[in-house]
Design a protein around this motif. Structure first.
Motif, short mmCIF file in Angstrom:
data_model
loop_
_atom_site.label_atom_id
_atom_site.label_comp_id
_atom_site.label_asym_id
_atom_site.label_seq_id
_atom_site.Cartn_x
_atom_site.Cartn_y
_atom_site.Cartn_z
N ASN A 54 1.51 -5.49 7.87
CA ASN A 54 2.23 -5.67 9.13
C ASN A 54 1.31 -5.99 10.31
OD1 ASN A 54 4.85 -5.13 8.08
ND2 ASN A 54 4.31 -2.97 8.01
N ARG B 293 -0.92 -1.87 6.78
CA ARG B 293 0.53 -1.65 6.82
C ARG B 293 0.96 -1.05 8.16
NH1 ARG B 293 3.17 2.91 5.61
NH2 ARG B 293 1.38 3.74 4.50
N ASN C 17 3.65 -4.91 2.51
CA ASN C 17 2.72 -3.87 2.96
C ASN C 17 1.65 -4.37 3.93
OD1 ASN C 17 3.98 -1.77 1.56
ND2 ASN C 17 2.86 -2.26 -0.31
N ASP D 61 -3.23 1.88 4.57
CA ASP D 61 -3.13 0.84 3.54
C ASP D 61 -3.93 -0.41 3.95
OD1 ASP D 61 -2.47 -0.24 1.13
OD2 ASP D 61 -0.33 -0.46 1.55
#
Length: 117
Positions: A93, A109, A91, A62
């Motif tokens: 991280n 993500r 979404n 992602d």
């Protein structure tokens, strides 16, 4: 948080010897709820770059805000990963940046890797 820090450190240990870029592939995938996401697969190896050599295949899932610089030459990548999970952005991280040559940067993500022999 500690588990994430350990995961990032483990990646750094694997990347130390396998740090030369062999391939850089952006793949569009449909996730389990039917939404399209961009996954980036980066294959790293040692010199010389040979098809049968040991590799580290890193998948970033992602990927957003991808910025790409130059990949000329077989240079050593210094991939830096920063944990952004405490920022609670949906979404997103991790922030990923190639620090030595500014070859690429993005947020994602999650990430995982496989080492092949």
């Amino acid at each position: 948080m500690k588990n994430t820090i350990d995961r990032i450190q483990s990646f750094y240990q694997k990347q130390y010897k396998l740090c030369y870029i062999q391939s850089f592939n952006l793949v569009r995938c449909e996730n389990e709820i039917g939404i399209l996401t961009d996954n980036l697969m980066v294959t790293l190896s040692a010199l010389p770059l040979v098809p049968e050599g040991e590799k580290l295949i890193v998948t970033f899932e992602d990927v957003k805000d991808l910025r790409i610089g130059s990949f000329q030459g077989a240079f050593r990548l210094d991939i830096r990963i920063q944990d952004l999970s405490a920022d609670q952005i949906e979404n997103i991280n991790f922030q990923v940046k190639e620090a030595e040559y500014d070859a690429f940067s993005f947020v994602c993500r999650c990430f995982d890797w496989v080492r092949t022999y």
